[in-house]
Design a protein around this motif. Structure first.
Motif, short mmCIF file in Angstrom:
data_model
loop_
_atom_site.label_atom_id
_atom_site.label_comp_id
_atom_site.label_asym_id
_atom_site.label_seq_id
_atom_site.Cartn_x
_atom_site.Cartn_y
_atom_site.Cartn_z
N ARG A 240 0.84 -1.36 0.11
CA ARG A 240 0.13 0.04 0.03
C ARG A 240 0.91 1.29 0.03
O ARG A 240 0.25 2.38 0.27
CB ARG A 240 -0.96 -0.05 1.28
N LEU A 242 2.29 3.13 -2.53
CA LEU A 242 1.90 4.57 -3.05
C LEU A 242 0.53 4.90 -2.66
O LEU A 242 0.24 6.14 -3.02
CB LEU A 242 1.89 3.98 -4.38
N THR A 243 -0.37 3.81 -2.42
CA THR A 243 -1.76 4.55 -1.89
C THR A 243 -1.58 5.31 -0.56
O THR A 243 -2.24 6.44 -0.59
CB THR A 243 -2.68 3.40 -1.54
N ILE A 244 -0.95 5.18 0.35
CA ILE A 244 -0.62 5.69 1.49
C ILE A 244 0.06 7.16 1.27
O ILE A 244 -0.52 8.03 1.70
CB ILE A 244 0.55 4.86 2.48
N VAL A 246 -0.23 8.68 -1.58
CA VAL A 246 -1.35 9.54 -2.12
C VAL A 246 -2.44 10.18 -1.41
O VAL A 246 -2.95 11.19 -1.29
CB VAL A 246 -2.14 8.75 -3.48
N GLU A 247 -2.96 9.16 -0.42
CA GLU A 247 -3.70 9.68 0.86
C GLU A 247 -3.33 10.58 1.43
O GLU A 247 -3.87 11.66 1.89
CB GLU A 247 -4.15 8.23 1.60
N TRP A 267 -3.92 3.10 -12.80
CA TRP A 267 -4.03 3.43 -11.27
C TRP A 267 -5.44 3.19 -10.43
O TRP A 267 -6.40 3.81 -11.22
CB TRP A 267 -3.48 4.76 -11.08
N THR A 268 -5.46 2.24 -9.65
CA THR A 268 -6.94 1.85 -9.00
C THR A 268 -6.93 2.48 -7.66
O THR A 268 -7.71 2.04 -7.13
CB THR A 268 -6.83 0.40 -8.96
N GLY A 269 -6.10 3.17 -7.09
CA GLY A 269 -5.98 3.76 -5.89
C GLY A 269 -6.78 5.08 -5.71
O GLY A 269 -7.30 5.42 -6.78
N PRO A 270 -6.51 5.73 -4.77
CA PRO A 270 -7.40 6.88 -4.42
C PRO A 270 -6.81 7.93 -5.49
O PRO A 270 -5.71 8.07 -5.80
CB PRO A 270 -7.22 7.22 -3.00
N ARG A 271 -7.87 9.08 -5.89
CA ARG A 271 -7.74 9.86 -6.81
C ARG A 271 -7.97 11.36 -6.18
O ARG A 271 -8.88 11.88 -6.54
CB ARG A 271 -8.16 10.02 -8.17
N PRO A 344 -0.73 7.43 6.29
CA PRO A 344 -0.85 8.52 5.83
C PRO A 344 -0.63 9.64 6.68
O PRO A 344 -0.06 10.84 6.37
CB PRO A 344 -2.47 8.58 5.40
#
Length: 388
Positions: A240, A242-244, A246-247, A267-271, A344
């Motif tokens: 996680r 990259l997700t962390i 971006v969040e 990219w399937t994570g948060p936007r 995050p």
């Protein structure tokens, strides 16, 4: 003068410094080539430098492709936010021997007067000695030699295979001249050698900034995030990281450009609305317009941030990155963030500190001025002529 430059087939090892030196030497009328693995041939030749291909020298992605892949993950199944930085080999006897053998095969008919190696590549050191030619170094990873405590012993094993006498220290590996790419103050005292001179890497002409990045609203501080081109090869599918990141950026009053290393459509994570995603970013070009840099602390990225006086939140992941991140913090130009246990909130707090407290920005700006006082790396090309 015939100058053969050597480097591992990794973009960040060759394009930022080795190629500019090669082109400076060519402009001065010297015959020049870069010896490396075939994976980098196309890009280097597009940048105007001939390449001598070393057939047994593989790029990291080629090595990984040959390794068995477990279901649902990468070779290492690495989740840095859980386990922390990963250990990767910083010296490989087998690879160094293959590099040396291949290099001798191409160098003997090419007949160089001088070999210039990049710090991570030791085949050029051995080949220069076998051929009886001068040696110089582009020090693209100043802290890495100190991270391999038995490096001299490992080098002596390879040296014996080529009939070379054992060495007692790394001093001969720096040749007659070593080009440091940051001021001497970056170097801990123990890593400063009599062969070192220090240079500034000049801006390289290239394409203009991507129009979509130029159009990012200028209503908040701009943060660039890039974790390098090699991270995705190692990350587990379950990571996680990259997700962390971006969040964290999504919670801050900033605009952010995030280089994913792959097509943003995938990219399937948060936007978050304040984050602009790209596959690749013109990092050196964009950094001068940024207020902070979220980086994995690879040396090229750290150097480019300091070139522009940009403070950093350094999230080291492997190789010399923890040492580089620690040095950034020691010099006051940013903060080091532990990747193990990353959340995050923790990352956002580190970025907020870099953005809100003036000390890191002032230290980075001060370091920028010291860089500006250095001679251009094109001077290194002229200094090489004086070795003859």
């Amino acid at each position: 003068m015939r100058v053969l430059l050597t480097g591992l087939p990794i973009r960040s090892h060759l394009v930022p410094a080795v190629v500019p030196v090669a082109n400076a030497l060519r402009r001065a009328g010297h015959e020049v080539a870069i010896a490396t693995g075939g994976a980098m041939r196309g890009e280097i030749e597009r940048l105007g430098v001939p390449v001598l291909v070393l057939p047994d020298v593989l790029a990291p992605e080629q090595v990984q492709a040959k390794m068995p892949r477990p279901p649902g993950g990468t070779v290492h199944g690495w989740r840095p936010e859980v386990t922390g930085p990963v250990n990767v080999p910083l010296f490989d006897e087998q690879m160094t021997a293959a590099f040396t053998a291949n290099l001798l095969d191409v160098a003997k008919p090419w007949r160089p007067d001088l070999i210039v190696r990049e710090t991570n590549e030791y085949g050029g050191f051995l080949a220069a000695e076998v051929l009886g030619v001068d040696l110089a170094v582009l020090d693209i990873a100043p802290l890495i030699a100190g991270l391999v405590p038995d490096l001299v012993e490992q080098l002596n094993v390879v040296r014996a295979k080529f009939g070379l006498a054992a060495i007692g220290s790394l001093t001969p590996a720096y040749g007659k001249l070593a080009a440091g790419l940051l001021p001497e103050s970056w170097y801990p005292q123990a890593l400063r050698t009599p062969q070192h001179r220090y240079y500034r890497v000049p801006d390289v002409p290239g394409d203009p900034l991507d129009a979509a990045i130029a159009a990012v609203p200028a209503d908040a501080p701009l943060v660039l995030m890039s974790l390098g081109s090699n991270v995705r090869m190692l990350l587990s599918a379950e990571s996680r990281l990259l997700t962390i990141a971006v969040e964290a950026l999504g919670t801050l009053p900033v605009r952010a450009v995030v280089a994913l290393g792959h097509d943003p459509a995938a990219w399937t994570g948060p936007r978050p609305a304040n984050v602009h995603f790209v596959s690749f970013v013109q990092q050196r070009l964009l950094l001068g317009a940024c207020d902070a840099f979220l980086t994995h602390a690879g040396f090229s990225g750290v150097r480019e941030a300091l070139d522009h006086g940009v403070p950093m939140a350094a999230l080291p992941l492997f190789a010399d990155q923890p040492a580089n991140a620690a040095r950034v913090e020691e010099l006051g130009a940013g903060v080091q963030v532990d990747v193990a246990g990353l959340t995050p909130d923790k990352l956002a707090a580190a970025l907020k500190q870099v953005l809100d407290e003036p000390s890191a920005r002032l230290a980075a700006r001060g370091f920028q001025r010291r860089i500006l006082a250095l001679p251009s790396l094109t001077r290194f090309a002229a200094d090489l002529e004086d070795l003859r």
